[in-house]
Design a protein around this motif. Structure first.
Motif, mmCIF file in Angstrom:
data_model
loop_
_atom_site.group_PDB
_atom_site.id
_atom_site.type_symbol
_atom_site.label_atom_id
_atom_site.label_comp_id
_atom_site.label_asym_id
_atom_site.label_seq_id
_atom_site.Cartn_x
_atom_site.Cartn_y
_atom_site.Cartn_z
ATOM 1 N N GLN A 266 -0.297 -0.365 1.787
ATOM 2 C CA GLN A 266 0.702 -1.410 1.552
ATOM 3 C C GLN A 266 0.440 -2.637 2.422
ATOM 4 O OE1 GLN A 266 4.280 1.224 2.042
ATOM 5 N NE2 GLN A 266 4.902 0.211 0.136
ATOM 6 N N ARG A 267 0.112 -2.408 3.681
ATOM 7 C CA ARG A 267 -0.154 -3.543 4.573
ATOM 8 C C ARG A 267 -1.400 -4.307 4.119
ATOM 9 N NH1 ARG A 267 1.149 -2.922 10.912
ATOM 10 N NH2 ARG A 267 0.446 -5.077 10.692
ATOM 11 N N ALA A 268 -2.379 -3.585 3.589
ATOM 12 C CA ALA A 268 -3.589 -4.249 3.121
ATOM 13 C C ALA A 268 -3.323 -5.140 1.914
ATOM 14 C CB ALA A 268 -4.655 -3.207 2.783
ATOM 15 N N THR A 269 -2.301 -4.796 1.122
ATOM 16 C CA THR A 269 -2.023 -5.582 -0.082
ATOM 17 C C THR A 269 -1.132 -6.793 0.193
ATOM 18 O OG1 THR A 269 -0.030 -4.326 -0.721
ATOM 19 C CG2 THR A 269 -2.177 -3.505 -1.506
ATOM 20 N N ALA A 270 -0.423 -6.805 1.314
ATOM 21 C CA ALA A 270 0.548 -7.872 1.561
ATOM 22 C C ALA A 270 -0.073 -9.276 1.499
ATOM 23 C CB ALA A 270 1.262 -7.640 2.889
ATOM 24 N N PRO A 271 -1.248 -9.508 2.110
ATOM 25 C CA PRO A 271 -1.814 -10.858 2.023
ATOM 26 C C PRO A 271 -2.260 -11.242 0.608
ATOM 27 C CG PRO A 271 -2.779 -9.607 3.850
ATOM 28 C CD PRO A 271 -2.035 -8.637 2.997
ATOM 29 N N ARG A 272 -2.364 -10.253 -0.285
ATOM 30 C CA ARG A 272 -2.842 -10.506 -1.646
ATOM 31 C C ARG A 272 -1.745 -10.326 -2.682
ATOM 32 N NH1 ARG A 272 -8.415 -9.671 -0.558
ATOM 33 N NH2 ARG A 272 -8.929 -10.585 -2.585
ATOM 34 N N ALA A 273 -0.502 -10.394 -2.231
ATOM 35 C CA ALA A 273 0.621 -10.143 -3.144
ATOM 36 C C ALA A 273 0.602 -11.103 -4.332
ATOM 37 C CB ALA A 273 1.944 -10.242 -2.393
ATOM 38 N N GLY A 274 0.261 -12.352 -4.082
ATOM 39 C CA GLY A 274 0.213 -13.322 -5.176
ATOM 40 C C GLY A 274 -0.802 -12.943 -6.232
ATOM 41 N N GLU A 275 -1.929 -12.384 -5.811
ATOM 42 C CA GLU A 275 -2.951 -11.946 -6.769
ATOM 43 C C GLU A 275 -2.446 -10.775 -7.603
ATOM 44 O OE1 GLU A 275 -6.708 -11.278 -4.799
ATOM 45 O OE2 GLU A 275 -6.299 -12.911 -3.390
ATOM 46 N N LEU A 276 -1.697 -9.890 -6.982
ATOM 47 C CA LEU A 276 -1.149 -8.753 -7.737
ATOM 48 C C LEU A 276 -0.126 -9.238 -8.759
ATOM 49 C CD1 LEU A 276 -0.733 -6.058 -4.929
ATOM 50 C CD2 LEU A 276 -2.711 -6.544 -6.381
ATOM 51 N N LEU A 277 0.697 -10.190 -8.380
ATOM 52 C CA LEU A 277 1.656 -10.758 -9.333
ATOM 53 C C LEU A 277 0.921 -11.405 -10.508
ATOM 54 C CD1 LEU A 277 4.193 -12.386 -6.854
ATOM 55 C CD2 LEU A 277 4.596 -10.362 -8.266
ATOM 56 N N ALA A 278 -0.210 -12.063 -10.233
ATOM 57 C CA ALA A 278 -0.990 -12.700 -11.297
ATOM 58 C C ALA A 278 -1.573 -11.671 -12.259
ATOM 59 C CB ALA A 278 -2.095 -13.548 -10.686
ATOM 60 N N LEU A 279 -1.737 -10.429 -11.809
ATOM 61 C CA LEU A 279 -2.210 -9.358 -12.679
ATOM 62 C C LEU A 279 -1.106 -8.824 -13.602
ATOM 63 C CD1 LEU A 279 -4.341 -7.241 -10.168
ATOM 64 C CD2 LEU A 279 -5.207 -8.682 -12.026
ATOM 65 N N GLY A 280 0.122 -9.292 -13.385
ATOM 66 C CA GLY A 280 1.240 -8.818 -14.183
ATOM 67 C C GLY A 280 2.086 -7.755 -13.518
ATOM 68 N N VAL A 281 1.777 -7.444 -12.252
ATOM 69 C CA VAL A 281 2.609 -6.482 -11.519
ATOM 70 C C VAL A 281 3.996 -7.092 -11.365
ATOM 71 C CG1 VAL A 281 2.856 -5.150 -9.398
ATOM 72 C CG2 VAL A 281 0.569 -5.626 -10.312
ATOM 73 N N PRO A 282 5.063 -6.367 -11.694
ATOM 74 C CA PRO A 282 6.412 -6.938 -11.650
ATOM 75 C C PRO A 282 6.804 -7.437 -10.262
ATOM 76 C CG PRO A 282 6.406 -4.915 -12.934
ATOM 77 C CD PRO A 282 5.056 -5.005 -12.285
ATOM 78 N N ASP A 283 7.554 -8.508 -10.243
ATOM 79 C CA ASP A 283 8.029 -9.123 -9.000
ATOM 80 C C ASP A 283 9.400 -8.559 -8.661
ATOM 81 O OD1 ASP A 283 8.748 -10.713 -6.886
ATOM 82 O OD2 ASP A 283 8.418 -12.629 -7.913
ATOM 83 N N HIS A 284 9.437 -7.700 -7.642
ATOM 84 C CA HIS A 284 10.686 -7.116 -7.168
ATOM 85 C C HIS A 284 10.926 -7.459 -5.702
ATOM 86 C CE1 HIS A 284 11.059 -3.714 -10.427
ATOM 87 N NE2 HIS A 284 10.992 -4.938 -10.947
ATOM 88 N N ARG A 285 10.456 -8.610 -5.283
ATOM 89 C CA ARG A 285 10.693 -9.031 -3.895
ATOM 90 C C ARG A 285 12.192 -9.235 -3.665
ATOM 91 N NH1 ARG A 285 6.598 -13.994 -3.762
ATOM 92 N NH2 ARG A 285 7.502 -14.152 -5.862
ATOM 93 N N PRO A 286 12.664 -9.050 -2.429
ATOM 94 C CA PRO A 286 14.111 -9.111 -2.176
ATOM 95 C C PRO A 286 14.781 -10.369 -2.704
ATOM 96 C CG PRO A 286 12.980 -8.264 -0.247
ATOM 97 C CD PRO A 286 11.912 -8.681 -1.206
ATOM 98 N N GLU A 287 14.103 -11.516 -2.624
ATOM 99 C CA GLU A 287 14.738 -12.765 -3.026
ATOM 100 C C GLU A 287 14.989 -12.869 -4.529
ATOM 101 O OE1 GLU A 287 10.366 -13.831 -1.937
ATOM 102 O OE2 GLU A 287 11.930 -12.392 -1.327
ATOM 103 N N VAL A 288 14.272 -12.094 -5.335
ATOM 104 C CA VAL A 288 14.480 -12.167 -6.786
ATOM 105 C C VAL A 288 15.353 -11.026 -7.305
ATOM 106 C CG1 VAL A 288 12.273 -13.348 -7.088
ATOM 107 C CG2 VAL A 288 12.404 -10.879 -7.452
ATOM 108 N N MET A 289 15.587 -10.014 -6.488
ATOM 109 C CA MET A 289 16.293 -8.831 -6.971
ATOM 110 C C MET A 289 17.743 -9.096 -7.381
ATOM 111 S SD MET A 289 14.260 -6.364 -7.385
ATOM 112 C CE MET A 289 15.379 -4.965 -7.543
ATOM 113 N N PRO A 290 18.520 -9.964 -6.701
ATOM 114 C CA PRO A 290 19.889 -10.214 -7.191
ATOM 115 C C PRO A 290 19.905 -10.757 -8.617
ATOM 116 C CG PRO A 290 19.684 -10.952 -4.932
ATOM 117 C CD PRO A 290 18.298 -10.612 -5.388
#
Length: 330
Positions: free
Chosen positions: A132-156
């Motif tokens: 998980q820590r290894a992926t944190a700097p690349r979170a934007g790339e994972l989102l670009a792959l279509g991985v759903p965005d469930h970050r705290p700021e969007v969850m409400p």
């Protein structure tokens, strides 16, 4: 990228099967292997899986539906970002949501059937936390792959939108949300938003969150984690919801049992070099609450395409929302 507007593949159609079998055969041939026996199939509303016997042991082909199609591309990315933490695909077609994988051996669940030792989870969780820590700097790339965005700021906003989807949450329908629970969830929205703000305030960066990390999704031999179709880019600690529930159920442990506390703390210690332990524990409690909404959303995605069998699982979408008012295992 996963696209829910893409028409679902018809896995029962012979033309689709011929195309998939040709793809599998071509990539096995490139690896110097051939299929030696009948293919075993397992079909769920969200995926089709083939077990392929070959002259080099078993291989697996997985095809995802539109709601979980991102899994193939995500798995390929994780194999490069965190080598040794996930199965390394032989081949991936991210656009189609196809992956060809080597066999990983027995699962942790299989191993626990012979020897029950919850301490194994400490090694699993610390290795997974490193991923998980290894992926944190690349979170934007994972989102670009279509991985759903469930970050705290969007969850409400996602929870509010989900509560508007009365068909998915089955308000007033047997097996769905009762009207009183529905209204209680509506009233809970401001509190949920406040908890998400507090969770984000700790500054633990978002990364990949498996969202279904239990002993059936971990290989016993090397603790590689598989079956990433429920994953999202989210607060990492949401993982503890399913994992600690699974451990508690498997080993008949009550909420707050020292074993569960030890596992939680071993996992959180991976972040203790940058964060206060008391704050990490508070963040974990908040993340588990938020992850209940994440679980509901992942089930809705999994059941997003027409399939007669999806009715069997439909209660999971409202069921996880109702869990917001139930005590946690932490």
């Amino acid at each position: 990228m996963s696209d829910l507007s893409t028409p679902p593949a018809n896995w029962s159609d012979q033309r689709w099967r011929d195309l998939a079998q040709a793809w599998v055969g071509d990539h096995l041939d490139r690896a110097g292997h051939r299929i030696t026996g009948p293919v075993q199939a397992r079909v769920r509303p969200w995926s089709l899986v083939w077990r392929l016997p070959t002259d080099a042991g078993a291989y697996w082909f997985k095809a995802n539906n539109a709601g979980t199609r991102f899994e193939a591309g995500l798995l390929d990315a994780l194999a490069h970002l965190a080598p040794g933490r996930v199965p390394e695909p032989v081949a991936v077609d991210a656009g189609r949501g196809w992956a060809l994988l080597p066999d990983g051996g027995e699962t942790l669940r299989d191993a626990f059937a012979r020897e029950r030792d919850p301490a194994v989870w400490e090694r699993v969780l610390t290795g997974y936390a490193a991923l998980q820590r290894a992926t944190a700097p690349r979170a934007g790339e994972l989102l670009a792959l279509g991985v759903p965005d469930h970050r705290p700021e969007v969850m409400p906003g996602l929870l509010a939108e989900l509560l508007d989807d009365r068909e998915a949450i089955r308000v007033g329908v047997p097996g769905g949300l009762g009207p009183q629970v529905y209204e209680r969830l509506r009233a809970f929205l401001p509190e949920f938003e406040a908890r998400c703000r507090r969770l984000a305030s700790f500054g633990v960066p978002a990364g990949v969150q498996h969202d279904d990390l239990h002993d059936g999704n971990v290989f016993a031999a090397d603790h590689r984690v598989f079956d990433w179709g429920d994953a999202s880019v989210a607060h990492p600690f949401g993982t503890l919801l399913v994992t600690l529930n699974s451990v508690a159920d498997s080993f008949a442990l009550p909420a707050g049992d020292p074993v569960l506390v030890r596992l939680r703390d071993a996992y959180l210690d991976v972040w203790a070099d940058r964060h206060d332990r008391a704050e990490l524990r508070e963040a974990a409690g908040l993340a588990v609450t938020v992850a209940k909404v994440s679980r509901s959303l992942s089930w809705r995605r999994a059941l997003s395409t027409p399939d007669p069998a999806r009715a069997e699982y439909a209660e999971a979408v409202p069921g996880w929302l109702a869990e917001l008012f139930e005590p946690d295992k932490l």
